[in-house]
Design a protein around this motif. Structure first.
Motif, PDB file in Angstrom:
ATOM      1  N   UNK A 108       0.835  -1.195   0.000  1.00 49.55           N
ATOM      2  CA  UNK A 108       0.000   0.000   0.000  1.00 49.55           C
ATOM      3  C   UNK A 108       0.866   1.240   0.000  1.00 49.55           C
ATOM      4  N   UNK A 109       0.224   2.400   0.059  1.00 54.32           N
ATOM      5  CA  UNK A 109       0.980   3.630  -0.170  1.00 54.32           C
ATOM      6  C   UNK A 109       0.250   4.806   0.460  1.00 54.32           C
ATOM      7  N   UNK A 110       1.020   5.848   0.802  1.00 53.86           N
ATOM      8  CA  UNK A 110       0.398   7.064   1.314  1.00 53.86           C
ATOM      9  C   UNK A 110      -0.159   7.909   0.178  1.00 53.86           C
ATOM     10  N   UNK A 111       0.252   7.600  -1.055  1.00 56.02           N
ATOM     11  CA  UNK A 111      -0.260   8.320  -2.217  1.00 56.02           C
ATOM     12  C   UNK A 111      -1.507   7.610  -2.759  1.00 56.02           C
ATOM     13  N   UNK A 112      -2.154   8.216  -3.751  1.00 55.94           N
ATOM     14  CA  UNK A 112      -3.467   7.720  -4.170  1.00 55.94           C
ATOM     15  C   UNK A 112      -3.622   7.699  -5.682  1.00 55.94           C
ATOM     16  N   UNK A 113      -2.698   7.095  -6.379  1.00 59.05           N
ATOM     17  CA  UNK A 113      -2.831   6.999  -7.828  1.00 59.05           C
ATOM     18  C   UNK A 113      -4.087   6.192  -8.173  1.00 59.05           C
ATOM     19  N   UNK A 114      -4.900   6.731  -9.034  1.00 65.13           N
ATOM     20  CA  UNK A 114      -6.217   6.147  -9.281  1.00 65.13           C
ATOM     21  C   UNK A 114      -6.160   4.790  -9.951  1.00 65.13           C
ATOM     22  N   UNK A 230      -2.097  15.352 -13.019  1.00 71.61           N
ATOM     23  CA  UNK A 230      -2.856  16.159 -12.058  1.00 71.61           C
ATOM     24  C   UNK A 230      -4.164  15.486 -11.686  1.00 71.61           C
ATOM     25  N   UNK A 231      -4.725  14.716 -12.622  1.00 71.42           N
ATOM     26  CA  UNK A 231      -5.988  14.028 -12.359  1.00 71.42           C
ATOM     27  C   UNK A 231      -5.777  12.643 -11.759  1.00 71.42           C
ATOM     28  N   UNK A 232      -4.762  11.919 -12.212  1.00 70.86           N
ATOM     29  CA  UNK A 232      -4.610  10.501 -11.867  1.00 70.86           C
ATOM     30  C   UNK A 232      -3.582  10.241 -10.769  1.00 70.86           C
ATOM     31  N   UNK A 233      -2.499  11.003 -10.747  1.00 67.88           N
ATOM     32  CA  UNK A 233      -1.429  10.796  -9.759  1.00 67.88           C
ATOM     33  C   UNK A 233      -1.707  11.631  -8.511  1.00 67.88           C
ATOM     34  N   UNK A 234      -2.688  11.218  -7.760  1.00 66.68           N
ATOM     35  CA  UNK A 234      -3.139  11.995  -6.603  1.00 66.68           C
ATOM     36  C   UNK A 234      -2.125  11.880  -5.464  1.00 66.68           C
ATOM     37  N   UNK A 235      -1.798  13.001  -4.836  1.00 69.08           N
ATOM     38  CA  UNK A 235      -0.908  13.064  -3.662  1.00 69.08           C
ATOM     39  C   UNK A 235       0.540  12.667  -3.999  1.00 69.08           C
ATOM     40  N   UNK A 236       0.974  12.920  -5.214  1.00 65.91           N
ATOM     41  CA  UNK A 236       2.337  12.582  -5.617  1.00 65.91           C
ATOM     42  C   UNK A 236       3.134  13.854  -5.905  1.00 65.91           C
ATOM     43  N   UNK A 313     -13.297   9.151  -6.657  1.00 62.09           N
ATOM     44  CA  UNK A 313     -12.642   9.930  -7.712  1.00 62.09           C
ATOM     45  C   UNK A 313     -13.249   9.596  -9.078  1.00 62.09           C
ATOM     46  N   UNK A 314     -14.526   9.882  -9.267  1.00 60.19           N
ATOM     47  CA  UNK A 314     -15.199   9.484 -10.514  1.00 60.19           C
ATOM     48  C   UNK A 314     -14.614  10.129 -11.768  1.00 60.19           C
ATOM     49  N   UNK A 315     -14.042  11.339 -11.645  1.00 54.96           N
ATOM     50  CA  UNK A 315     -13.480  11.988 -12.831  1.00 54.96           C
ATOM     51  C   UNK A 315     -12.325  11.178 -13.415  1.00 54.96           C
ATOM     52  N   UNK A 316     -11.567  10.514 -12.552  1.00 51.74           N
ATOM     53  CA  UNK A 316     -10.468   9.691 -13.056  1.00 51.74           C
ATOM     54  C   UNK A 316     -10.986   8.564 -13.925  1.00 51.74           C
ATOM     55  N   UNK A 317     -12.152   8.026 -13.568  1.00 51.18           N
ATOM     56  CA  UNK A 317     -12.688   6.894 -14.321  1.00 51.18           C
ATOM     57  C   UNK A 317     -13.127   7.273 -15.729  1.00 51.18           C
TER      58      UNK A 317
END
Length: 369
Positions: A108-114, A230-236, A313-317
């Motif tokens: 797991x990770x502290x970041x949130x890549x979609x 900016x949309x997909x690589x969340x918290x990176x 994060x529906x926009x990523x989908x």
């Protein structure tokens, strides 16, 4: 049912590269964690965090199995830490990013890549789990590498060394800010004559510059066009920051490659990558270019992850879930994955490599699929 009330407000931020990403208010830990020095060291970093003992890091009531947690995806990531003891010391042959996948030291990770594949197996939350029995992992790698002996035939992974992927279930740059596990791994490979470590990352952690890897650890900076990231690589770390760090990591003794993953097909994706390649070429120096190589991986998505992402994060989908371009593939574990359609994907891979060769002819492609 939501679970927001079960995750209390975070304490003041910690220092370092995770300062704005992880403010631990709750630690779940297996019963044996405090028997290990590494476990005690990590707990000492978060003295004010609530401690909750659990039987297994994989089975935490109210966390992984709670559907309502999907809406609190990032809040849980930013406030929760799980500590466990790695049980299985198994090695898996790979042949792409590495020769072998060793026992992981985090999950797991502290970041949130979609698009991250790790949450597919956890359910509705994916905080980072750190394994504290690092000495057992190091010993297992030493034994495995010792039995292999020298690498006598070059392969696309590396011509000289057996390569072990240290971060296939986490991001080692982030893990390094939580414990010395990554430092211990980097230093291990400096004394193994036939092996090196490798990991992909989306976080610039300059603390790693002091690890003295002596050319025996390969960092693969993951890159995609800025607008997509900016949309997909969340918290990176921003893409520009990752590119700007390449020369520094080469100077510090790392082998630095690029990880174009995942390549997500959108309208005009070619222009985005062309601009990215030009930026890389304009930014990095000759020493980095001389040793540069890349891996290219087009998106594979997952039905269960798609359902979770729709909740936070529906926009990523809108970019990731494209039934008109994708086909279904059932994985070995029975999961329903989707990938770009056969034939169509082959043309995409070829076009990508042509774009890369035009802007960065010195960048060798290790593999592309």
């Amino acid at each position: 049912m939501t679970n927001l009330d079960l995750f209390p407000p975070a304490p003041p931020p910690t220092t370092g590269p995770l300062e704005h990403l992880l403010k631990v208010s709750r630690v779940y830990l297996e019963p044996d964690v405090e028997r290990f020095t590494r476990g005690r060291d990590i707990l000492a970093r978060f003295p004010n965090a609530e401690r909750v003992e659990v039987r297994s890091h994989w089975n935490i009531p109210g966390l992984f199995g709670n559907e309502g947690n999907a809406e609190a995806w990032n809040r849980i990531k930013g406030s929760t830490l799980v500590l466990g003891v790695k049980k299985a010391m198994s090695f898996e042959a790979n042949g792409r990013s590495a020769d072998f996948l060793p026992p992981s030291t985090a999950n797991g990770c502290v970041m949130s890549c979609a698009y991250c594949y790790v949450p597919r197996h956890k359910g509705y939350a994916n905080p980072v789990t750190v394994f504290v029995n690092i000495e057992q992992v190091l010993a297992a790698i030493r034994r495995h590498a010792g039995k292999l002996g020298p690498k006598t035939e070059p392969n696309p992974v590396d011509p000289r060394y057996w390569v072990y992927d240290l971060g296939c279930n986490s991001d080692c740059s982030a893990d390094a800010a939580l414990s010395d596990n990554v430092k211990d791994l980097v230093r291990l490979f400096t004394v193994l004559p036939n092996a090196m470590g490798s990991f992909a990352t989306k976080l610039v952690n300059r603390e790693l510059l002091a690890y003295a890897p002596r050319g025996k650890t390969r960092i693969r900076f993951s890159l995609m066009p800025h607008a997509q990231a900016k949309l997909l690589d969340v918290r990176t770390s921003p893409i520009s920051e990752r590119i700007a760090a390449i020369d520094d990591f080469v100077a510090a003794g790392y082998e630095v490659h690029l990880n174009f993953s995942p390549v997500v097909v959108t309208e005009g994706w070619q222009a985005g990558y062309d601009a990215l390649f030009q930026q890389i070429d304009d930014t990095i120096g000759d020493k980095a270019k001389e040793q540069l190589a890349a891996e290219i991986i087009f998106l594979t998505h997952n039905e269960r992850l798609h359902e979770v992402n729709l909740r936070w994060h529906p926009k990523a989908e809108e970019l990731l879930w494209r039934p008109e371009l994708q086909e279904t593939k059932v994985s070995q574990g029975g999961g329903v994955n989707v990938r770009y359609r056969t034939g169509y994907k082959g043309r995409l891979v070829e076009e990508f490599q042509q774009l890369l060769a035009r802007r960065m002819p010195y960048c060798r492609v290790r593999y592309a699929f």
